[in-house]
Design a protein around this motif. Structure first.
Motif, PDB file in Angstrom:
ATOM      1  N   ALA A  11       0.839  -1.192   0.000  1.00  0.00           N
ATOM      2  CA  ALA A  11       0.000   0.000   0.000  1.00  0.00           C
ATOM      3  C   ALA A  11       0.878   1.246   0.000  1.00  0.00           C
ATOM      4  O   ALA A  11       2.112   1.173   0.069  1.00  0.00           O
ATOM      5  CB  ALA A  11      -0.927  -0.015   1.210  1.00  0.00           C
ATOM      6  N   GLN A  15       5.159   2.179   0.245  1.00  0.00           N
ATOM      7  CA  GLN A  15       5.912   2.975  -0.713  1.00  0.00           C
ATOM      8  C   GLN A  15       6.651   4.113  -0.021  1.00  0.00           C
ATOM      9  O   GLN A  15       7.818   4.400  -0.331  1.00  0.00           O
ATOM     10  CB  GLN A  15       4.958   3.542  -1.764  1.00  0.00           C
ATOM     11  N   TYR A  39      -0.511  -7.703 -10.951  1.00  0.00           N
ATOM     12  CA  TYR A  39      -1.248  -6.848 -10.014  1.00  0.00           C
ATOM     13  C   TYR A  39      -2.263  -6.054 -10.831  1.00  0.00           C
ATOM     14  O   TYR A  39      -2.265  -6.095 -12.066  1.00  0.00           O
ATOM     15  CB  TYR A  39      -0.300  -5.908  -9.263  1.00  0.00           C
ATOM     16  N   ALA A  44      -2.541   0.704  -9.602  1.00  0.00           N
ATOM     17  CA  ALA A  44      -1.169   0.920  -9.151  1.00  0.00           C
ATOM     18  C   ALA A  44      -0.211   0.846 -10.335  1.00  0.00           C
ATOM     19  O   ALA A  44      -0.584   0.443 -11.439  1.00  0.00           O
ATOM     20  CB  ALA A  44      -0.788  -0.126  -8.110  1.00  0.00           C
ATOM     21  N   VAL A  46       3.788  -0.637 -10.579  1.00  0.00           N
ATOM     22  CA  VAL A  46       4.938  -1.246  -9.914  1.00  0.00           C
ATOM     23  C   VAL A  46       5.992  -1.557 -10.966  1.00  0.00           C
ATOM     24  O   VAL A  46       5.711  -2.235 -11.961  1.00  0.00           O
ATOM     25  CB  VAL A  46       4.534  -2.530  -9.162  1.00  0.00           C
ATOM     26  N   LEU A  94       8.168   0.607  -6.156  1.00  0.00           N
ATOM     27  CA  LEU A  94       6.799   0.958  -5.767  1.00  0.00           C
ATOM     28  C   LEU A  94       6.519   2.390  -6.217  1.00  0.00           C
ATOM     29  O   LEU A  94       6.579   3.339  -5.430  1.00  0.00           O
ATOM     30  CB  LEU A  94       6.632   0.799  -4.255  1.00  0.00           C
ATOM     31  N   LEU A  97       1.029   3.428  -5.562  1.00  0.00           N
ATOM     32  CA  LEU A  97       0.224   2.431  -4.855  1.00  0.00           C
ATOM     33  C   LEU A  97      -0.972   3.108  -4.210  1.00  0.00           C
ATOM     34  O   LEU A  97      -0.897   4.271  -3.800  1.00  0.00           O
ATOM     35  CB  LEU A  97       1.061   1.724  -3.777  1.00  0.00           C
ATOM     36  N   VAL A 104       0.202  -7.943  -4.873  1.00  0.00           N
ATOM     37  CA  VAL A 104       1.210  -7.987  -5.926  1.00  0.00           C
ATOM     38  C   VAL A 104       1.812  -9.381  -5.913  1.00  0.00           C
ATOM     39  O   VAL A 104       2.329  -9.825  -4.881  1.00  0.00           O
ATOM     40  CB  VAL A 104       2.301  -6.920  -5.696  1.00  0.00           C
TER      41      VAL A 104
END
Length: 404
Positions: A11, A15, A39, A44, A46, A94, A97, A104
């Motif tokens: 979350a 990050q 994910y 998000a 990543v 990250l 997020l 993930v």
């Protein structure tokens, strides 16, 4: 062959605490490695990369959700070769997020013969007239070569192979192109051959990329670790004989926010992001507050043709003894640069202590204070009056060219 699946709940708080996370993978001698990342991309972003016991092996950023490394081949952006036995690490950046935890999933498979994505086939060479054929006025023993010092391939988030990018840049009249893929040097060993095939110098580069700003490290100087403090980038690149340039320093989410006691020696003054309205931006003030010997560069940041422009938009001219990577890098370090809109546009050049305007009739020469002098004729020489940087503008105040 073995497969290990790791499920993480990540979350915004994660990050903020630690922007790079790793997932360990044990690799035995002679094995390959295949990794997939899964994910919800709607929620998000990543980034994906990989580090072996002996060092960095590559980066996809957010451009891919899978990579493979084998002794003989690797996904573009990753370095092929024997995988040293020991603990490897899948690196997760990250970048964005949500507040609430997001699952993930990292799946790592060792052994076997994973499919490896190949670069697109090399296109046929094209006949082109290089920018140096303009024979712009230069100092004795030197030549102005047309270049672009910011471009990407499939080794990061571009859609051209190295060969495809080289062909496109050569077709637009460039003599030199720096290939600056994000957080990887996997493209470096491939540049010389591709450059020779299309008669263009491909300068090794790496765009050192973080969420607090980007910088180009020029030269075949090895990997620069983006996870380390930016102060180390400055000292390491200099110690290895390279040149570090801050990219698009005022460009939105990618603006330069890195705290360093020593500023990088070069500045991407003219980026495609403010291509049409640089005369009205704060870039002039930024340059004045940068180090006084700053090298100015322009960069197209070329990724794909759908963006509507070619490599060399804008064009950085470099006055060098020849167009070998070594000579180009030496000229950059010496600050022998100027910038135009394209390889064929009107130019403003610093030569022998004067300012030389070429093919610029009807424009206005201005200093950093905005004071102007009209330009007439095909070639016009001006004494330096007032502080630089100097620029050419149209009567409508559109930027045409820049020089220190």
């Amino acid at each position: 062959m073995g497969t290990v699946t790791t499920r993480l709940q990540l979350a915004l708080e994660d990050q903020l605490v630690r922007p790079y996370r790793t997932v360990p993978v044990d690799v035995r001698a002679g094995e390959s490695l295949e990794v997939t990342l899964c994910y919800d991309r709607r929620a998000a972003l990543v980034d994906l990369g990989c580090e072996g016991p002996a060092g960095w092996r590559g980066w996809s950023g957010g451009a891919r959700d899978r990579f493979a490394i084998t002794p003989h081949a690797a996904t573009p952006g990753y370095v092929a070769g024997e995988l040293e036995p020991g603990t490897w690490h899948v690196v997760l950046g990250l970048y964005r997020l949500p507040v609430e935890p997001l699952e993930v999933v990292v799946t790592a498979t060792t052994g076997g013969s994973p499919a490896v994505e190949a670069e697109p086939a090399a296109p046929a060479p094209v006949a082109a007239v290089q920018g140096s054929a303009r024979r712009l006025p230069s100092e004795p023993g030197l030549t102005w070569f047309a270049g672009d010092f910011h471009a990407h391939t499939v080794h990061s988030d571009g859609d051209h192979s190295i060969a495809g990018l080289a062909r496109r840049a050569a077709a637009n009249g460039l003599d030199v192109l720096a290939v600056t893929d994000h957080n990887t040097v996997s493209h470096h060993p491939l540049l010389a051959a591709a450059g020779a095939a299309y008669d263009i110098t491909l300068l090794p580069g790496q765009e050192v990329t973080t969420d607090r700003g980007h910088a180009n490290a020029f030269g075949d100087i090895g990997f620069v670790d983006f996870r380390r403090p930016a102060e180390e980038w400055v000292t390491q690149v200099a110690a290895r004989g390279g040149l570090l340039s801050v990219n698009h320093p005022l460009e939105g989410d990618w603006a330069w926010q890195q705290p360093t006691s020593t500023l990088p020696p070069a500045l991407e003054l003219w980026h495609i992001g403010w291509f049409r309205d640089l005369a009205a931006t704060a870039m002039w003030a930024l340059w004045q507050r940068w180090r006084p010997d700053a090298v100015i560069l322009g960069g197209s940041d070329f990724h794909n043709p759908s963006l509507g422009y070619e490599p060399g938009t804008p064009t950085t001219w470099v006055q060098a003894a020849d167009r070998s990577p070594r000579a180009v890098l030496a000229a950059l370090a010496a600050g022998r640069t100027a910038i135009t809109r394209t390889p064929r546009s009107p130019a403003l050049l610093p030569v022998d202590g004067e300012l030389v305007a070429v093919d610029a009739a009807g424009t206005v020469l201005r200093d950093v204070l905005g004071r102007g002098r009209p330009v007439t004729g095909v070639l016009r020489r001006f004494p330096r009056q007032g502080p630089g940087p100097y620029r050419l503008e149209t009567a409508g105040r559109e930027l045409v060219a820049v020089c220190p």
